[in-house]
Structure formats: C-alpha cells, structure tokens
Design an enzyme around this catalytic site. Structure first.
Site, short mmCIF file in Angstrom:
data_model
loop_
_atom_site.label_atom_id
_atom_site.label_comp_id
_atom_site.label_asym_id
_atom_site.label_seq_id
_atom_site.Cartn_x
_atom_site.Cartn_y
_atom_site.Cartn_z
N CYS A 125 0.80 -1.22 0.00
CA CYS A 125 0.00 0.00 0.00
C CYS A 125 0.83 1.27 0.00
O CYS A 125 0.31 2.37 0.21
CB CYS A 125 -0.94 -0.01 1.20
SG CYS A 125 -2.10 -1.39 1.16
N LYS A 196 -8.73 0.33 10.31
CA LYS A 196 -8.69 -0.72 9.28
C LYS A 196 -7.82 -1.85 9.80
O LYS A 196 -6.62 -1.70 9.98
CB LYS A 196 -8.12 -0.14 8.00
CG LYS A 196 -7.95 -1.16 6.90
CD LYS A 196 -7.62 -0.50 5.57
CE LYS A 196 -7.27 -1.51 4.52
NZ LYS A 196 -6.98 -0.87 3.23
N ARG A 206 -8.84 -8.43 -3.21
CA ARG A 206 -7.48 -8.40 -3.77
C ARG A 206 -7.47 -9.06 -5.13
O ARG A 206 -6.69 -8.72 -6.00
CB ARG A 206 -6.51 -9.04 -2.80
CG ARG A 206 -6.38 -8.13 -1.58
CD ARG A 206 -5.51 -8.70 -0.51
NE ARG A 206 -5.54 -7.79 0.63
CZ ARG A 206 -4.99 -8.05 1.79
NH1 ARG A 206 -4.37 -9.20 1.99
NH2 ARG A 206 -5.07 -7.18 2.76
N ARG A 218 0.20 -7.45 5.30
CA ARG A 218 0.03 -6.04 5.66
C ARG A 218 0.00 -5.80 7.16
O ARG A 218 -0.47 -4.76 7.60
CB ARG A 218 -1.24 -5.51 4.99
CG ARG A 218 -1.13 -5.63 3.49
CD ARG A 218 -2.20 -4.91 2.72
NE ARG A 218 -1.77 -4.94 1.33
CZ ARG A 218 -2.56 -5.05 0.28
NH1 ARG A 218 -3.86 -5.11 0.43
NH2 ARG A 218 -2.06 -5.07 -0.93
N LYS A 249 -13.44 -0.84 9.34
CA LYS A 249 -13.37 -1.89 8.33
C LYS A 249 -12.52 -3.04 8.82
O LYS A 249 -11.44 -2.80 9.36
CB LYS A 249 -12.75 -1.26 7.08
CG LYS A 249 -12.39 -2.18 5.98
CD LYS A 249 -11.70 -1.42 4.90
CE LYS A 249 -11.19 -2.44 3.90
NZ LYS A 249 -10.17 -1.94 3.06
N SER A 275 -15.37 -7.22 1.04
CA SER A 275 -15.54 -8.23 -0.01
C SER A 275 -15.76 -9.64 0.53
O SER A 275 -16.60 -10.38 0.01
CB SER A 275 -14.32 -8.21 -0.92
OG SER A 275 -13.14 -8.46 -0.18
N TYR A 314 -21.06 -3.90 -1.22
CA TYR A 314 -21.27 -4.45 -2.57
C TYR A 314 -22.73 -4.87 -2.77
O TYR A 314 -23.13 -5.20 -3.87
CB TYR A 314 -20.32 -5.64 -2.79
CG TYR A 314 -18.88 -5.23 -2.56
CD1 TYR A 314 -18.17 -4.55 -3.54
CD2 TYR A 314 -18.25 -5.46 -1.34
CE1 TYR A 314 -16.86 -4.12 -3.31
CE2 TYR A 314 -16.95 -5.05 -1.10
CZ TYR A 314 -16.26 -4.37 -2.08
OH TYR A 314 -14.97 -3.94 -1.85
C1 PBG Z 1 -6.76 -0.88 -0.53
C2 PBG Z 1 -8.04 -1.42 -0.08
C3 PBG Z 1 -8.37 -2.74 0.29
C4 PBG Z 1 -9.74 -2.74 0.52
C5 PBG Z 1 -10.19 -1.44 0.34
N1 PBG Z 1 -9.13 -0.65 -0.03
C6 PBG Z 1 -7.52 -3.94 0.34
C7 PBG Z 1 -6.62 -4.12 1.49
O1 PBG Z 1 -6.42 -3.24 2.30
O2 PBG Z 1 -6.01 -5.18 1.59
C8 PBG Z 1 -10.55 -3.93 0.90
C9 PBG Z 1 -12.00 -3.84 0.53
C10 PBG Z 1 -12.75 -5.11 0.57
O3 PBG Z 1 -12.24 -6.19 0.95
O4 PBG Z 1 -13.92 -5.07 0.20
N2 PBG Z 1 -5.79 -0.74 0.42
#
Ligand code: PBG
Length: 324
Positions: A125, A196, A206, A218, A249, A275, A314
């Site tokens: 990121c 997050k 991803r 991460r 999140k 997701s 979604y």
């Molecule tokens: C980008 C980002 C991510 C998501 C939103 N922005 C991926 C991550 O952080 O690994 C995840 C969204 C989702 O899973 O719906 N950094």
C-alpha cells in the site's frame, strides 16, 4: 390474565411505528471497480454479481446507481501498468482520473479510494523502504505520504468530491489535507479509513482489484484485531489531522468497534461491509442456504444499529432495489 408484554408492539402497523433504526438507499455507498485493461465489463469470480468496468461504462453505471437513490460511489482503479512507485495512481490520464472525467457533472457523490496497492508491482500500500533491516518497516511511511497526497490531489483535480485514503500510513490524513488545501481543493472531503484491521476478509477484493501483496502481508501497517487500545489513537489522530468522516473496516466481525467509534466521535462513521463478507453471503445464497437480499438488508441494518451513518457495501444495488 395474559402474559402478553413486548409482543403487543410487534403487531402489524405498530411494529413499523416503533422502529428507530432506519435504512435508505441514500445511506449506502457502492464500490465500483474501473479497469484500464478491458474494453467490456468483466465478472469478478470471487464476488458473484460484481464486475470490473471499462472507463467508458462508468457514466452509465453511476447514472443507474444514482437513479436507485444510492448516496455515493467509491471508485477503485486497476491501472494499465504497475511499477514500484505506483506512478499510474496520480497520472492525469490514469484510470480513476479518466473515469471521473467521463462521469463529469453528476448528483452522485463521487468518492475515490486513495492507495497504492493496485498500482505498485509489489502490491503493497505504499513505497517500499530501500533496506530491509529488521528495525525498518517494509513500507516507508513518509515517502508514502508524498505519494498519497499527490494521488488525492489528482483525484480532486479530476472531479472527486471525497477522497478515501486506505493505505494505513501514519499522518496520511494530514498530508492529504495540506495537499488538497494547497492545490485549491479545500471543499474536497476526506473519508479516512481510520480503523482498518489486518483481515482475511479482504481476500476477494485483492482478486477483484488485483492488489494482493506479491510477498509478505500487511500486518506492519494494518491494525491488529487483538489490540483494541489502538482504535482510539487511530481515530484521534485522524480527526486531529482533519478527517471529515471515518471508516471502520471490516464491519461484521467488528460491530463492537463500529459502536464504540460511532458513540465517541463527532464526525460521521461509515462501516465497510467488505468483499469477504459479501462473498460469504453470496456463496451461501447460491447454495440456497440464505436469502441473499434479506440477509444483506439485515446485515446493513445491524451496522446502522451499531451507529454507522453510512455503509460501503457491494450489496448496495440489491438493497436499494429491495427498498424501492
Ligand atoms: C486498498 C483497499 C483494500 C480494501 C479497500 N481498499 C484492500 C486491502 O487493504 O487489503 C478492501 C476492501 C474489501 O475487501 O472489500 N488498500
């Protein structure tokens, strides 16, 4: 003498009258994946019902979501090429910039994800530190800030109303706010991914956004689910740095966090129904084990009850259509 008590208020008509938790399409934000490498919509295997769109399909999609009364869209980009610095992320002819340009003026609130993972060849990121000594983090925090501010400015130049930084770099909100203000974009809001967590529930995303790290994970920058003491600090710093709204999140396994944050801050909180949460529900629905629409509605109601003003989901279109 009857024992009847709480059930009196569950009679038809009264049930609706006594409700205090509402849900409307205007509370929902729909993620939209824009892919510079395709010229026709492409289904996302891990997220049944979702697709990547070419740039020229975005205006019609935004129009459709707007007609359903959905409050906002959150754009994610898949660039034409990737490199170590994610140079396509802030290119004036980048995929998000072109999608915003194609949409032009719209009543829809146009939001953009500001991160580097879809744009870097290593999939992290941010910008990587040039040494990998044990005391340094893989992602160089301060170099990443410069990139994030530049990406946010380029999105604002292209017409974004709201930028949503998701890189979990310390100081990113302040760097972006200063960048936006310096570039004449004071009215552009920051919806910060303040809280997050490092989560397995991002797996399908991803795949969808082609942003999986090529090595490592991460954990060094996303939050540890077993360290709730970090929540208040992340939230406080983001608000001090100028976040207008915050995201928690994922949402479903973190409703306690949504409730905690929503009850302590004086800015609106969004829950991100991610997701993996979407994919689980769709997979069960495909087997006929749950009713997808009813379960999606119940899910977002839970997030509203926890105190979320907005929900990034979604399921936005399904829910908005069901709400009529
Ligand atoms: C980008 C980002 C991510 C998501 C939103 N922005 C991926 C991550 O952080 O690994 C995840 C969204 C989702 O899973 O719906 N950094």
């Amino acid at each position: 003498m009857s024992n009847l008590g709480p059930r009196r208020l569950r009679r038809d008509g009264i049930r609706e009258l006594v409700r205090s938790v509402s849900i409307a399409p205007a509370d929902l934000i729909a993620p939209v994946f824009v892919d510079a490498t395709i010229d026709a919509p492409a289904p996302i295997a891990s997220m049944p019902g979702q697709q990547r769109l070419p740039v020229d399909a975005v205006p019609a999609e935004v129009g459709r979501l707007s007609d359903l009364g959905i409050g906002g869209v959150l754009l994610f980009g898949i660039p034409s090429s990737k490199d170590a610095n994610g140079s396509r992320a802030d290119a004036s002819d980048g995929v998000i910039q072109e999608a915003l340009g194609a949409v032009g003026s719209t009543p829809m609130v146009m939001m953009t994800d500001v991160c580097l993972c879809e744009y870097t060849d290593h999939g992290h990121c941010g910008v990587l530190a040039d040494d990998d000594a044990p005391h340094t983090m893989t992602v160089d925090n301060d170099q990443t800030l410069t990139r994030l501010a530049s990406i946010a400015i380029s999105h604002a130049d292209a017409g974004a109303d709201v930028v949503a930084p998701s890189a979990m770099a310390d100081g990113m909100v302040g760097a972006i706010r200063r960048g936006l203000d310096g570039a004449g974009h004071a009215p552009v809001s920051i919806l910060s991914y303040a809280v997050k967590f490092h989560s397995s529930f991002y797996g399908p995303f991803r795949d969808a956004a082609d942003g999986a790290p090529r090595f490592g994970d991460r954990r060094q920058y996303q939050m540890d689910p077993q360290t709730p003491s970090s929540i208040d600090r992340e939230v406080r710093l983001d608000i001090e740095e100028g976040a207008d709204m915050l995201i928690v999140k994922p949402a479903m396994a973190y409703l306690d966090v949504v409730a905690q944050v929503a009850s302590t801050v004086d800015v609106p909180v969004a829950a991100y129904n991610v997701s993996g949460e979407y994919a689980m529900l769709q997979a069960a629905a495909e087997r006929g084990w749950v009713d997808a629409t009813a379960a999606a509605l119940e899910t977002v109601i839970g997030m509203r009850r926890a105190g979320a003003s907005m929900i990034i989901t979604y399921h936005a279109e399904t829910i908005a259509a069901a709400l009529g």
